[in-house]
Design a protein around this motif. Structure first.
Motif, PDB file in Angstrom:
ATOM      1  N   ILE A 231       0.851  -1.197   0.000  1.00  0.00           N
ATOM      2  CA  ILE A 231       0.000   0.000   0.000  1.00  0.00           C
ATOM      3  C   ILE A 231       0.888   1.250   0.000  1.00  0.00           C
ATOM      4  O   ILE A 231       0.610   2.220  -0.716  1.00  0.00           O
ATOM      5  CB  ILE A 231      -0.956  -0.008   1.203  1.00  0.00           C
ATOM      6  CG1 ILE A 231      -1.853  -1.259   1.180  1.00  0.00           C
ATOM      7  CG2 ILE A 231      -1.803   1.258   1.228  1.00  0.00           C
ATOM      8  CD1 ILE A 231      -2.766  -1.378   0.000  1.00  0.00           C
ATOM      9  N   LEU A 234       2.183   1.751  -3.451  1.00  0.00           N
ATOM     10  CA  LEU A 234       1.159   2.285  -4.359  1.00  0.00           C
ATOM     11  C   LEU A 234       0.885   3.758  -4.079  1.00  0.00           C
ATOM     12  O   LEU A 234       0.647   4.548  -5.008  1.00  0.00           O
ATOM     13  CB  LEU A 234      -0.137   1.471  -4.237  1.00  0.00           C
ATOM     14  CG  LEU A 234      -0.092   0.044  -4.793  1.00  0.00           C
ATOM     15  CD1 LEU A 234      -1.399  -0.695  -4.485  1.00  0.00           C
ATOM     16  CD2 LEU A 234       0.148   0.043  -6.302  1.00  0.00           C
ATOM     17  N   ILE A 235       0.918   4.147  -2.809  1.00  0.00           N
ATOM     18  CA  ILE A 235       0.734   5.567  -2.493  1.00  0.00           C
ATOM     19  C   ILE A 235       1.883   6.387  -3.079  1.00  0.00           C
ATOM     20  O   ILE A 235       1.691   7.496  -3.581  1.00  0.00           O
ATOM     21  CB  ILE A 235       0.591   5.779  -0.974  1.00  0.00           C
ATOM     22  CG1 ILE A 235      -0.728   5.144  -0.484  1.00  0.00           C
ATOM     23  CG2 ILE A 235       0.614   7.266  -0.620  1.00  0.00           C
ATOM     24  CD1 ILE A 235      -0.931   5.208   1.024  1.00  0.00           C
ATOM     25  N   TYR A 238       1.192   6.823  -6.671  1.00  0.00           N
ATOM     26  CA  TYR A 238       0.161   7.859  -6.788  1.00  0.00           C
ATOM     27  C   TYR A 238       0.750   9.258  -6.606  1.00  0.00           C
ATOM     28  O   TYR A 238       0.580  10.150  -7.440  1.00  0.00           O
ATOM     29  CB  TYR A 238      -0.931   7.582  -5.754  1.00  0.00           C
ATOM     30  CG  TYR A 238      -1.895   8.706  -5.470  1.00  0.00           C
ATOM     31  CD1 TYR A 238      -2.835   9.101  -6.406  1.00  0.00           C
ATOM     32  CD2 TYR A 238      -1.876   9.357  -4.243  1.00  0.00           C
ATOM     33  CE1 TYR A 238      -3.739  10.122  -6.128  1.00  0.00           C
ATOM     34  CE2 TYR A 238      -2.783  10.364  -3.954  1.00  0.00           C
ATOM     35  CZ  TYR A 238      -3.703  10.756  -4.909  1.00  0.00           C
ATOM     36  OH  TYR A 238      -4.585  11.767  -4.618  1.00  0.00           O
ATOM     37  N   TYR A 241       2.909  11.103  -9.351  1.00  0.00           N
ATOM     38  CA  TYR A 241       2.323  11.926 -10.423  1.00  0.00           C
ATOM     39  C   TYR A 241       2.630  13.400 -10.174  1.00  0.00           C
ATOM     40  O   TYR A 241       2.777  14.178 -11.116  1.00  0.00           O
ATOM     41  CB  TYR A 241       0.808  11.736 -10.488  1.00  0.00           C
ATOM     42  CG  TYR A 241       0.344  10.430 -11.095  1.00  0.00           C
ATOM     43  CD1 TYR A 241       0.479  10.203 -12.461  1.00  0.00           C
ATOM     44  CD2 TYR A 241      -0.233   9.437 -10.315  1.00  0.00           C
ATOM     45  CE1 TYR A 241       0.051   9.011 -13.025  1.00  0.00           C
ATOM     46  CE2 TYR A 241      -0.674   8.244 -10.877  1.00  0.00           C
ATOM     47  CZ  TYR A 241      -0.529   8.031 -12.233  1.00  0.00           C
ATOM     48  OH  TYR A 241      -0.953   6.863 -12.777  1.00  0.00           O
TER      49      TYR A 241
ATOM     50  N   LEU C  24      -6.871  10.268  -9.323  1.00  0.00           N
ATOM     51  CA  LEU C  24      -7.814   9.867  -8.276  1.00  0.00           C
ATOM     52  C   LEU C  24      -8.320   8.448  -8.532  1.00  0.00           C
ATOM     53  O   LEU C  24      -8.443   7.647  -7.599  1.00  0.00           O
ATOM     54  CB  LEU C  24      -8.991  10.843  -8.215  1.00  0.00           C
ATOM     55  CG  LEU C  24      -8.661  12.180  -7.560  1.00  0.00           C
ATOM     56  CD1 LEU C  24      -9.769  13.193  -7.823  1.00  0.00           C
ATOM     57  CD2 LEU C  24      -8.477  12.004  -6.056  1.00  0.00           C
ATOM     58  N   PHE C  26      -6.697   6.205 -10.039  1.00  0.00           N
ATOM     59  CA  PHE C  26      -5.556   5.385  -9.622  1.00  0.00           C
ATOM     60  C   PHE C  26      -5.591   5.157  -8.118  1.00  0.00           C
ATOM     61  O   PHE C  26      -5.362   4.047  -7.628  1.00  0.00           O
ATOM     62  CB  PHE C  26      -4.255   6.081 -10.032  1.00  0.00           C
ATOM     63  CG  PHE C  26      -3.023   5.267  -9.764  1.00  0.00           C
ATOM     64  CD1 PHE C  26      -2.477   4.468 -10.748  1.00  0.00           C
ATOM     65  CD2 PHE C  26      -2.416   5.283  -8.514  1.00  0.00           C
ATOM     66  CE1 PHE C  26      -1.344   3.701 -10.493  1.00  0.00           C
ATOM     67  CE2 PHE C  26      -1.294   4.522  -8.248  1.00  0.00           C
ATOM     68  CZ  PHE C  26      -0.752   3.724  -9.241  1.00  0.00           C
ATOM     69  N   ALA C  27      -5.893   6.215  -7.361  1.00  0.00           N
ATOM     70  CA  ALA C  27      -5.953   6.083  -5.903  1.00  0.00           C
ATOM     71  C   ALA C  27      -7.031   5.091  -5.480  1.00  0.00           C
ATOM     72  O   ALA C  27      -6.876   4.363  -4.495  1.00  0.00           O
ATOM     73  CB  ALA C  27      -6.203   7.448  -5.256  1.00  0.00           C
ATOM     74  N   ILE C  30      -5.709   1.759  -4.985  1.00  0.00           N
ATOM     75  CA  ILE C  30      -5.065   1.532  -3.689  1.00  0.00           C
ATOM     76  C   ILE C  30      -6.109   1.086  -2.675  1.00  0.00           C
ATOM     77  O   ILE C  30      -5.896   0.173  -1.885  1.00  0.00           O
ATOM     78  CB  ILE C  30      -4.362   2.818  -3.198  1.00  0.00           C
ATOM     79  CG1 ILE C  30      -3.364   3.319  -4.241  1.00  0.00           C
ATOM     80  CG2 ILE C  30      -3.687   2.579  -1.855  1.00  0.00           C
ATOM     81  CD1 ILE C  30      -2.739   4.668  -3.904  1.00  0.00           C
TER      82      ILE C  30
END
Lengths: 462, 462, 462
Positions: A231, A234-235, A238, A241, C24, C26-27, C30
């Motif tokens: 996680i 993945l953050i 994110y 970007y 978002l 993409f988020a 998660i």
């Protein structure tokens, strides 16, 4: 009149856009903290969390006080040692009058915020590499030094208006007038942070019990939670970007087309990097395929993409990401099995080696038309493979840039940390390391309800 | 024609910008939930999660039905008791025709969304303070009351076009025509929520075993996870950008310069607040430095910065954050050691006391030029230290505002909760509290695979 | 000149806006990963994490290579089988010259990025349903197939310029010229993903021990962590703003008013859906109210809102969300107690059944004026209840759309997965399932420090 209003609009849109991107970069910091805490043992949970919160806080302050002027102030001495510290100190632009405030001040505020978040990232790369054994105060010094001094100077080189390696430098006689291509920081964020991480990992030595004399492979160390690793990763993906999209800096002119490409390239690079490591790992050892490896593959590709994301063909960016996956797997193996360096979160393979690859790839494959979209019509360089006259200069500058960063980080960072080591402040005590930072330094175990029973029990049955 | 198109553009940009900021405020809610669950014992995990999800849901509905009209409708009775509920009910603006729809309707939609997310925050502050013992239905009433009635009226005071304390009030004869400076809710979000949290903590009493008669210090209670605390706190810090940046509300005019400053001030405030608590804690007890304290320091500074972020010099904002760190440490000590109130997540020190400090600081240090950037050229007030004619009025209004909020929250919130207590609905039963909300009310333990073994084992060996 | 510059500005603003919305979305990915890992047993932690990372990566690549052309390329055969794959392959738009690059290329880049993130969502819906028993390679095929082929064709139907069901289709003689109303993907994301999830759940069979012969109710399976479930669900709710807001696609014209309404409707829908399930659960079984149920209620309402969020009255959207809560509770009961299908994260009730409800609700309740704001003044349809001439056609098309999706998913997905099952690749071995994917396939237990002691202990006392 209308054109004036319109150009004002672009500044406003820029300010909003860069603010949003800076927030995303901030979010990446959350991912870093989560990934790192997922990778350490339970007994060092609070310790690594504190280091992550502290480096965010300390970086912001030291970048504000010193770093901003160095990074984006007016060049001193040809831009080699950064800009004037005084240009940034306490944001003197506060004092400008209201009417001027809608112009340059806005730009300098937003760029300060944006670059400040970059500096925290650069510093935090170090924390993961030396987790579980670095002392709090030694890491405080390291974080402050990287974000207040080391990082900003390199930013100035490639991002400052008159940085000696800036591709947008107005009066650019040096280096064949093409500067270095480092769009979103493969060099100034990742090579910088990765190089510092490398040196500190080397100076501090491995965790207790990580390596056994005469045994080539490292001893496996428990990692707290694959959930936090994945996680968190993945953050980061994110938040990243913010790095790649925000580095376009202004929406004025044709560079919007570059921006649009960046979102795609960013997403695809992470995807290809992850798939590459997945394929390699499944090929080599089909039954021990770990999720953190796949995420590290994605992050490696994001590092490698950062230098070129705005000025490269999408299909070529896939190839760069593919190579990044291999570089991660190979250098990660070199670190643990050959050089026997104990880098807890593979920070050096991900940031240092793939940062270098990113800078080189940008010099090899950047397309001239896209470069002109990004850096202005006057830009004359191109990636080596496209065979323009300045191609070799672009690659030469990339090499010079990498070497310069390594030298700069080494001469500023190593002596300080070496001194700290000499005085015995670099590493927590052997006893503290054995019982863990949480119990020793941070008020007790992190999961008291679970740990008390489990570890009492362990003690009884063993 | 062009100017008209352009002004339309600004409205569009505003709508997009405010929507993004509202989403960020929503994200702060995720951070709240995570921080709170990290701070309770394992046996109350599901209970606190449910309260957080429920207050988000219930707040949105009650704010939509009642609160929006109260907060942003046309003033009733001089703005003291909020706006007309009917102005908001079911968003009558739906019925406007298409051509008008690009103007005021857009503004009212986006402000409704934005303010709705604020109201959830205001309500959620209470949940953490009374965690582990408040009944679900009592908290349901509290959350609905705060977000549907108490919070919106205060919003109307300082944000409504004709609120009696609004700095932008068009025909402002009252209060020396300067209103109160509460840019992003130190008062209407944090003093409101914090005051309600204080009263409910007082009414409900401490958790079982928290205080021992005759012993001054509270008994330590296990906290579930420092990871959730820290990551949750960082997500709050991230989402909080939505509060401070979004409160600029429109990108029209010179206030963009204020917006740009806000991002920096927000980041630096959190950083300085965290560093201050870090320094104090390391000074007082070097070996029990806890990560949640540092995060609470950052959040305290964000609360304090909210009232003034758009109209203050950056260097002064650092001082405000520094003081906020001290206020947190001192009031947190007062709560537990002197007043013996059991506030599980330090909500009162963070939100109530630093909210008050934020409002006062805004009245002391706001710069006139920045105020005019934010509230229009006609604004005549300034922070007391700058010595303008209306300075004392600005500070006086701030005091009046704080006192008014405390009275308003007290007369509306306390009687209702007191009645609920009288009928025995405020607190879960003693037995439920002993075995925990999860097993008693929410279908069993939260971590069955871990807990069953551990707690069976505990029962056997003890 | 000014108008030209201005229209350029809109494109730029669109690009930035859609990029943010894609991030978002993409988020939301998660959040999916977090929710799923919270719902599985500890022994399958790494397995489910890897599937989530892999489907993100594989989806991006397969959508880029094949799906983009199918989804947004020029129609082939009347739009029934999607667009030309070659229109997307390797983003040929790269080759356009710089001057053109500010126009259509930007649009195609950003739409590719945005839709790519949608495709990952569509694929990931499947992973949760078949968690804890699906083999990695079978899921790899499923994810690639859904995001590269099945999803894009349906996107083309309703979003492609010449999709046979697109409401904006320029020369629309088919289907009474009104197309289908699926604003943000209740159909093309959720019915598609949910239908594939249904079939795979059916084909793969339940987890070991989930159902006992002769016993109607399923045996409860431990879920790892309510924290991950709730925080993951909230992150999905947050990221989902990217779906609903971003689907407006361009800020040009009056549709900005629709966008502004969307933020409110999105927030309120989730709130009402959550409250509805809360009320039902508290009514049916007051003492086993679980947090994941409330979050699933919110997500159900978000699915149902997606088809109509831009063109519906806010008060009606509350009713749609209310019904969605009931649909979730009923179909979730049907799945486990009647059809005895083992869907680990209730993906089918949430995505499939509420996706269908969303498409139908849009056909029933969409307001004509809002439809014209969203799809242009020429749009002639309206929701059935408003009684315009084309109302029945709108509902008829919605039915046709749902049936077409179900047939399309069934004929493309089922044969492939059936073949994989026939060759024994669909499911991990019985022994692997017993010991868990982590120990069997992913290098060991996920929480070694906790699990080793606990599970050793369990073995000893049982």
């Amino acid at each position: 009149v209308n054109v004036y209003l319109l150009s004002l609009d672009i500044r406003k849109a820029d300010a909003v856009f860069l603010n949003v991107c800076a927030m995303l970069v901030f979010a990446a910091q959350i991912g870093f903290a989560m990934l790192e805490v997922g990778s350490v043992r339970v007994k060092n949970t609070k310790g690594i969390l504190l280091k992550n919160v502290m480096d965010l806080c300390a970086s912001a302050v030291s970048f504000f006080l010193i770093g901003y002027g160095l990074a984006l102030g007016k060049s001193v001495g040809g831009g080699v040692f950064g800009g004037r510290v005084g240009d940034g100190f306490a944001m003197r632009t506060d004092n400008l009058s209201g009417s001027e405030a809608t112009g340059d001040v806005v730009v300098s505020y937003t760029q300060a915020f944006f670059t400040m978040c970059f500096s925290a990232t650069s510093a935090t790369i170090v924390s993961g590499a030396v987790a579980e054994r670095c002392s709090f105060r030694a890491y405080f010094v390291a974080a402050t030094l990287v974000s207040g001094l080391i990082f900003p100077v390199v930013v100035h080189w490639s991002w400052g208006d008159d940085g000696w390696l800036a591709p947008v430098r107005s009066q650019h006689k040096l280096l064949s007038s093409v500067g270095v291509l480092d769009y979103a920081g493969s060099g100034f964020v990742h090579v910088v942070g990765g190089c510092a991480a490398f040196w500190l990992t080397y100076l501090i030595g491995p965790r207790q019990g990580r390596f056994t004399k005469g045994k080539r492979a490292p001893n496996p160390m428990p990692q707290q939670s694959p959930v936090f690793q994945v996680i968190g990763g993945l953050i980061m993906w994110y938040g990243w970007y913010g790095f790649t999209c925000g580095s376009i800096k202004t929406l004025a002119g044709p560079r919007i087309a570059s921006l649009a490409r960046v979102g795609l390239i960013h997403t695809l690079s992470g995807a290809v990097g992850g798939c590459t490591v997945m394929a390699i790992d499944l090929y080599l050892e089909p039954n021990v395929f770990m999720p953190f490896r796949m995420i590290y593959g994605s992050l490696s590709a994001l590092v490698a993409a950062s230098a070129s994301a705005a000025h490269i063909h999408i299909s070529i960016s896939l190839c760069i990401a593919f190579v990044a996956g291999f570089i991660y797997v190979i250098t990660s193996h070199l670190m643990t099995h050959v050089w026997r360096l104990d880098d807890v979160v593979d920070a050096v393979p991900i940031h240092f080696f793939n940062g270098i690859w990113g800078v080189i790839a940008a010099a090899l494959f950047s397309d001239k038309r896209f470069l002109q979209q990004t850096y202005g019509e006057a830009y004359a360089g191109c990636g080596l493979v496209y065979g323009c006259a300045k191609g070799p200069a672009v690659l030469g500058n990339a090499m010079l840039y990498i070497v310069s960063i390594i030298i700069w980080v080494t001469v500023t960072f190593v002596p300080v940390m070496w001194l700290i080591k000499k005085y015995g402040w670099l590493r927590i005590s052997s006893e503290q390391e054995r019982i863990g930072t949480d119990a020793a330094l941070h008020g007790g175990e992190s999961y008291p309800e679970f740990q008390s029973a489990i570890f009492n029990f362990k003690d009884k049955i063993t």
